[in-house]
Design an enzyme around this catalytic site. Structure first.
Site, short mmCIF file in Angstrom:
data_model
loop_
_atom_site.label_atom_id
_atom_site.label_comp_id
_atom_site.label_asym_id
_atom_site.label_seq_id
_atom_site.Cartn_x
_atom_site.Cartn_y
_atom_site.Cartn_z
N CYS A 77 0.88 -1.30 -0.14
CA CYS A 77 -0.19 0.15 -0.13
C CYS A 77 0.79 1.17 0.04
O CYS A 77 1.89 1.03 0.38
CB CYS A 77 -1.08 -0.33 1.30
SG CYS A 77 -1.32 1.61 1.89
N CYS A 80 1.35 3.72 4.32
CA CYS A 80 2.39 3.57 5.33
C CYS A 80 3.76 3.29 4.95
O CYS A 80 3.90 2.42 3.97
CB CYS A 80 2.03 2.66 6.73
SG CYS A 80 0.31 3.09 7.42
N GLN A 285 -7.41 19.36 8.59
CA GLN A 285 -6.52 18.40 8.82
C GLN A 285 -6.95 16.98 9.32
O GLN A 285 -7.72 16.98 10.07
CB GLN A 285 -5.55 19.28 10.13
CG GLN A 285 -4.93 20.36 9.93
CD GLN A 285 -3.65 20.40 9.07
OE1 GLN A 285 -3.21 19.19 8.88
NE2 GLN A 285 -2.97 21.27 8.85
N TYR A 314 -1.57 31.55 3.36
CA TYR A 314 -1.74 30.12 2.86
C TYR A 314 -2.73 29.48 4.14
O TYR A 314 -2.50 28.54 4.84
CB TYR A 314 -0.68 29.18 3.04
CG TYR A 314 0.54 29.83 2.22
CD1 TYR A 314 0.48 29.41 0.74
CD2 TYR A 314 1.65 30.79 2.60
CE1 TYR A 314 1.36 29.86 -0.12
CE2 TYR A 314 2.39 31.04 1.42
CZ TYR A 314 2.50 30.56 0.22
OH TYR A 314 3.52 31.17 -0.58
N GLU A 335 -5.34 33.13 1.15
CA GLU A 335 -5.43 31.84 0.65
C GLU A 335 -6.22 31.86 -0.82
O GLU A 335 -6.84 32.75 -1.30
CB GLU A 335 -6.72 31.16 1.56
CG GLU A 335 -7.38 29.86 0.91
CD GLU A 335 -6.24 28.65 0.66
OE1 GLU A 335 -5.16 28.49 1.39
OE2 GLU A 335 -6.25 28.00 -0.28
N ASP A 383 2.14 29.02 6.14
CA ASP A 383 1.98 27.55 6.10
C ASP A 383 1.75 27.07 4.72
O ASP A 383 0.85 26.53 4.15
CB ASP A 383 0.47 27.10 6.99
CG ASP A 383 0.37 25.53 7.00
OD1 ASP A 383 1.14 24.97 6.51
OD2 ASP A 383 -0.59 25.29 7.58
N CYS A 410 5.51 21.61 5.51
CA CYS A 410 5.44 20.16 5.48
C CYS A 410 6.56 19.56 4.76
O CYS A 410 6.48 18.31 4.23
CB CYS A 410 3.94 19.94 4.92
SG CYS A 410 3.56 20.89 3.38
N1 SAH Z 1 -2.85 26.67 7.24
C1 SAH Z 1 -4.09 25.91 6.91
C2 SAH Z 1 -3.83 25.24 5.09
C3 SAH Z 1 -2.30 24.78 5.03
S1 SAH Z 1 -2.40 24.01 3.44
C4 SAH Z 1 -4.52 24.62 7.90
O1 SAH Z 1 -3.42 24.53 8.74
O2 SAH Z 1 -5.41 24.35 7.56
C5 SAH Z 1 -1.42 24.98 2.45
C6 SAH Z 1 -2.54 26.10 1.90
O3 SAH Z 1 -1.97 26.92 0.83
C7 SAH Z 1 -3.64 25.16 1.05
O4 SAH Z 1 -5.01 25.64 1.65
C8 SAH Z 1 -3.67 25.84 -0.36
O5 SAH Z 1 -4.82 25.75 -1.09
C9 SAH Z 1 -2.85 27.18 -0.38
N2 SAH Z 1 -2.01 27.73 -1.31
C10 SAH Z 1 -1.43 27.11 -2.31
N3 SAH Z 1 -0.51 27.84 -3.15
C11 SAH Z 1 -1.24 29.07 -2.72
C12 SAH Z 1 -0.62 30.70 -3.16
N4 SAH Z 1 0.08 30.56 -4.23
N5 SAH Z 1 -1.26 31.51 -2.39
C13 SAH Z 1 -2.05 31.35 -1.50
N6 SAH Z 1 -2.34 30.07 -0.80
C14 SAH Z 1 -1.90 29.08 -1.50
#
Ligand code: SAH
Length: 456
Positions: A77, A80, A285, A314, A335, A383, A410
């Protein structure tokens, strides 16, 4: 060394994506599903200039880190990669992945990398609150539900995924009984025929609410009441049943249209004392409990006193910023996905948060515009997705001159790269804490606290 050779190898290291590493005849050999300390006979599958790929033929002397993987399909898979080693060993591999990236690429002082926040024992398994389970028929004509195999689109049948809560296994059993009775309903990817594509489940860990979503090549399917009635009867936690319409010939799992067939259009969950609505398409999440610990660390690093302007770049559906909104004067979230921004606004409203505004747009452009408007955030949280920040965005952040930047990442490699630019610009890394949001898989998150040097 040649293809199909069998060599004896001691595993001495682990790559960031969970493959064991050994050395033979001066060449590095990568072998999945091995552990540091294993001595094994390895069959060479692929030979490149300075490295080879192999697979285990037999384990001659197992490493002390090995544990029983429990899951039958873990080696096939794609989910994991660390089921065969102890959780402690996994945590140290993950911490090292972050440590190596930020010290080597980012030139960060090794002292700044703190211990990894591992999952509570209760959350090493069965922590996922979301599962998207493909349904297909294998070459023997049997119904298969499970997960796509590593690097492929074949379904590795798995009736009880250890990352998912028990209720998902139960609902999936009921669902499998139904499609086994009516196999003609199953969607065929190649022919683009049939109806049922995926079973998609969501779970509010705090509220106990469950959403069942069936992804359908169409707006309905034969005998659907039979399936839905048996789900409603057997599982009272199911608060919402939805058909997600996806008629496209595509690998993308979800379509845009949702038809509510039972109960509510979304379920609720609680994160950092705030309520969030999980509609089928809303981002959330997948590991609520560990996400909360990640956000707590981010909040600690933001050290808000109530007077600050906070910029959350983000921001997704707003979770990180909203969890800090009561500790700052005002919050601006940015976002790129408009649906996520809609959710973020709704989440703010549902939780009575009035000092937040959300902007839909690209983070680099939006930050530049905000700077032009004369906005000077005191603290910025970022983020980004795996590709990290753009150099232009880092420049804009530096020019906005916030006292602190909290970087949630990440991908340790792009974090390392971006930290180097920050360090070269007026910001110093104060602390980095890796957090394990995805036990047993190769992913690791980290949160980093950067401070503007002039106020040291
Ligand atoms: N901070 C949030 C999401 C993080 S994931 C949390 O913890 O739940 C990263 C996010 O960045 C996603 O929602 C994605 O849609 C957004 N994203 C990706 N590229 C982007 C960009 N160029 N400008 C703004 N947001 C973006």
């Amino acid at each position: 060394m040649n293809k199909n050779d069998i060599i004896r190898l001691e595993i001495v290291d682990m790559t960031a994506d969970g493959s064991g590493v050994g050395k033979a005849e001066g060449t590095v050999v990568f072998v999945p599903d091995t552990a540091v300390g294993d001595v094994c006979d390895v069959k060479i599958l692929k030979v490149k200039k300075n490295l080879c790929y192999g697979k285990i033929e037999s384990i001659v002397n197992p490493s002390g880190e090995r544990v029983d993987p429990v899951c039958e399909v873990s080696s096939r898979c794609g989910g994991c990669v660390y089921r065969h080693i102890s959780y402690e060993a996994e945590l140290s591999v993950k911490r090292k992945k972050v440590f190596d990236a930020v010290t080597r690429i980012g030139k960060v002082d090794p002292q700044k990398v703190k211990d990894i926040i591992g999952a509570y024992e209760s959350h090493i398994d069965r922590y996922r609150n979301k599962a998207q389970i493909p349904v297909g028929v294998n070459k023997n004509g049997e119904v298969e539900m499970g997960f796509y195999s590593r690097h492929s689109h074949r379904i590795a049948g798995c009736d009880d995924c250890l990352l998912s809560p028990k209720i998902f296994t139960q609902i999936s059993d009921t669902f499998k009984e139904f499609v086994t009775k009516h196999p003609y309903l199953i969607y065929d990817e190649e022919k683009h025929s049939g109806k049922i594509r995926h079973l998609y489940l969501r779970y509010g860990e705090k509220t106990g609410e469950v959403m069942v979503c069936v992804v359908v090549n169409g707006r309905k399917f034969d005998h659907q009441d039979e399936l839905f009635n048996s789900i409603i009867e057997k599982y009272p936690q199911v608060e919402s049943i939805v058909i997600n319409v996806n008629k496209d010939k595509t690998n993308v799992i979800l379509g845009y249209e949702n038809i509510v067939v039972y109960g509510k259009e979304s379920i609720k969950d609680v994160l950092c004392d705030l309520e969030f609505e999980l509609s089928p398409l809303a981002f959330y999440q997948v590991n609520r409990t560990q996400a909360e610990r990640l956000y707590e660390k981010a909040r600690e690093y933001a050290s808000l006193s109530g007077d600050e302007v906070l910029l959350d770049l983000y921001c997704g559906t707003g979770t990180i910023g909203l969890s800090m909104a009561k500790d700052c004067k005002s919050l601006i979230g940015v976002e790129i996905i408009d649906k996520a921004i809609e959710n973020a606004k709704k989440n703010a409203e549902n939780n009575g948060i009035k000092n937040a505004r959300f902007i839909c747009g690209d983070a680099t452009k939006a930050a530049f515009e905000l700077k032009k408007e004369g906005i000077t955030p005191d603290v910025i949280v970022v983020d980004p997705p795996r590709k990290g920040l753009t150099p232009e965005l880092i420049n804009t952040i530096v020019e906005m001159a916030p006292k602190r930047v909290v970087y949630v990442s990440c991908d340790p490699a792009t974090l390392g790269r971006d930290l180097k630019q920050f360090e070269e610009s007026e910001y110093s890394v104060k602390e980095i804490t890796p957090v394990d949001l995805f036990p047993r898989t190769a992913h690791v998150e980290s949160v980093c606290w950067l401070r503007r040097r002039e106020n040291r």
